[in-house]
Design a protein around this motif. Structure first.
Motif, PDB file in Angstrom:
ATOM      1  N   ARG A   1       0.808  -1.223   0.000  1.00 59.79           N
ATOM      2  CA  ARG A   1       0.000   0.000   0.000  1.00 59.79           C
ATOM      3  C   ARG A   1       0.839   1.269   0.000  1.00 59.79           C
ATOM      4  O   ARG A   1       0.427   2.284  -0.572  1.00 59.79           O
ATOM      5  N   ARG A   2       1.996   1.268   0.644  1.00 53.06           N
ATOM      6  CA  ARG A   2       2.793   2.487   0.796  1.00 53.06           C
ATOM      7  C   ARG A   2       3.911   2.631  -0.237  1.00 53.06           C
ATOM      8  O   ARG A   2       4.374   3.742  -0.461  1.00 53.06           O
ATOM      9  N   VAL A   3       4.340   1.514  -0.851  1.00 56.83           N
ATOM     10  CA  VAL A   3       5.479   1.598  -1.770  1.00 56.83           C
ATOM     11  C   VAL A   3       5.102   1.134  -3.181  1.00 56.83           C
ATOM     12  O   VAL A   3       5.215   1.892  -4.148  1.00 56.83           O
ATOM     13  N   ILE A   4       4.649  -0.089  -3.289  1.00 55.85           N
ATOM     14  CA  ILE A   4       4.448  -0.689  -4.616  1.00 55.85           C
ATOM     15  C   ILE A   4       3.292  -0.036  -5.363  1.00 55.85           C
ATOM     16  O   ILE A   4       3.427   0.351  -6.531  1.00 55.85           O
ATOM     17  N   GLU A   5       2.131   0.103  -4.691  1.00 54.72           N
ATOM     18  CA  GLU A   5       0.965   0.676  -5.376  1.00 54.72           C
ATOM     19  C   GLU A   5       1.208   2.127  -5.804  1.00 54.72           C
ATOM     20  O   GLU A   5       0.952   2.473  -6.962  1.00 54.72           O
ATOM     21  N   PRO A   6       1.726   3.012  -4.941  1.00 52.72           N
ATOM     22  CA  PRO A   6       1.989   4.383  -5.402  1.00 52.72           C
ATOM     23  C   PRO A   6       3.025   4.445  -6.536  1.00 52.72           C
ATOM     24  O   PRO A   6       2.894   5.239  -7.470  1.00 52.72           O
ATOM     25  N   LEU A   7       4.011   3.582  -6.463  1.00 48.64           N
ATOM     26  CA  LEU A   7       5.016   3.558  -7.525  1.00 48.64           C
ATOM     27  C   LEU A   7       4.382   3.151  -8.854  1.00 48.64           C
ATOM     28  O   LEU A   7       4.628   3.783  -9.895  1.00 48.64           O
ATOM     29  N   CYS A   8       3.538   2.124  -8.834  1.00 40.84           N
ATOM     30  CA  CYS A   8       2.876   1.682 -10.069  1.00 40.84           C
ATOM     31  C   CYS A   8       1.941   2.749 -10.614  1.00 40.84           C
ATOM     32  O   CYS A   8       1.863   2.957 -11.828  1.00 40.84           O
ATOM     33  N   VAL A   9       1.238   3.456  -9.722  1.00 39.73           N
ATOM     34  CA  VAL A   9       0.343   4.526 -10.179  1.00 39.73           C
ATOM     35  C   VAL A   9       1.147   5.633 -10.848  1.00 39.73           C
ATOM     36  O   VAL A   9       0.787   6.119 -11.929  1.00 39.73           O
TER      37      VAL A   9
ATOM     38  N   LEU B   1       4.126   5.390 -12.253  1.00 44.75           N
ATOM     39  CA  LEU B   1       4.661   4.890 -13.522  1.00 44.75           C
ATOM     40  C   LEU B   1       3.579   4.877 -14.599  1.00 44.75           C
ATOM     41  O   LEU B   1       3.849   5.171 -15.759  1.00 44.75           O
ATOM     42  N   HIS B   2       2.344   4.563 -14.202  1.00 40.12           N
ATOM     43  CA  HIS B   2       1.241   4.572 -15.166  1.00 40.12           C
ATOM     44  C   HIS B   2       0.918   5.998 -15.618  1.00 40.12           C
ATOM     45  O   HIS B   2       0.727   6.259 -16.800  1.00 40.12           O
ATOM     46  N   VAL B   3       0.881   6.925 -14.657  1.00 43.73           N
ATOM     47  CA  VAL B   3       0.547   8.317 -14.988  1.00 43.73           C
ATOM     48  C   VAL B   3       1.589   8.900 -15.937  1.00 43.73           C
ATOM     49  O   VAL B   3       1.249   9.617 -16.883  1.00 43.73           O
ATOM     50  N   TYR B   4       2.850   8.602 -15.727  1.00 46.48           N
ATOM     51  CA  TYR B   4       3.915   9.145 -16.579  1.00 46.48           C
ATOM     52  C   TYR B   4       4.118   8.339 -17.862  1.00 46.48           C
ATOM     53  O   TYR B   4       4.988   8.684 -18.662  1.00 46.48           O
TER      54      TYR B   4
ATOM     55  N   GLU C   1       3.388   2.054 -20.743  1.00 41.42           N
ATOM     56  CA  GLU C   1       3.052   2.097 -22.161  1.00 41.42           C
ATOM     57  C   GLU C   1       4.318   2.156 -23.011  1.00 41.42           C
ATOM     58  O   GLU C   1       4.435   1.471 -24.033  1.00 41.42           O
ATOM     59  N   ALA C   2       5.265   2.995 -22.591  1.00 41.01           N
ATOM     60  CA  ALA C   2       6.524   3.092 -23.329  1.00 41.01           C
ATOM     61  C   ALA C   2       7.263   1.759 -23.312  1.00 41.01           C
ATOM     62  O   ALA C   2       7.827   1.341 -24.331  1.00 41.01           O
ATOM     63  N   ALA C   3       7.242   1.080 -22.173  1.00 42.49           N
ATOM     64  CA  ALA C   3       7.908  -0.224 -22.086  1.00 42.49           C
ATOM     65  C   ALA C   3       7.235  -1.236 -23.002  1.00 42.49           C
ATOM     66  O   ALA C   3       7.909  -2.043 -23.658  1.00 42.49           O
TER      67      ALA C   3
END
Length: 123
Positions: A93-101, A103-106, A110-112
């Motif tokens: 909840r504090r590390v993985i999910e915010p990081l994935c969000v 990465l998705h927003v930026y 999709e680029a990968a």
């Protein structure tokens, strides 16, 4: 005796392979040589086969160790299970999910995906 059309064809064939002259016997031997080359198994192929066998043995060893040690670890870590689950939930909840969000927003995912597709197409 050869038909008169054969010597010019042999001369053209010699030019294609970069030789000065090519005989009819050499041209007839090409098929046998191609079969010989296709069926020959080189040193690299043999070594690759050995590594594949060795990798299979390693994989079976790792599975055997996991089957042997896994239940013991589960039993030994039973008192810590609740703390480990709490840690895993916090990490998600504090590390993985915010990081994935982020990465998705930026647009990183999709680029990968596009880069992976391009790599597959270029290969």
């Amino acid at each position: 005796a050869l038909p008169e059309a054969v010597p010019p064809l042999l001369k053209r064939a010699a030019g294609l392979v970069g030789r000065a002259a090519l005989s009819l016997d050499e041209l007839r031997a090409v098929e046998a040589r191609l079969h010989e080359v296709e069926h020959q198994r080189g040193v690299i192929a043999r070594v690759g086969g050995a590594f594949t066998f060795i990798n299979l043995v390693w994989l079976l060893s790792i599975v055997g160790i996991a089957v042997s040690v896994g239940p013991s670890l589960v039993h030994a870590l039973t008192p810590l299970r609740e703390q480990l689950l709490r840690l895993a939930r916090w990490l998600f909840r504090r590390v993985i999910e915010p990081l994935c969000v982020r990465l998705h927003v930026y647009g990183v995912f999709e680029a990968a995906a596009w880069l992976f597709t391009a790599a597959l197409l270029l290969d």
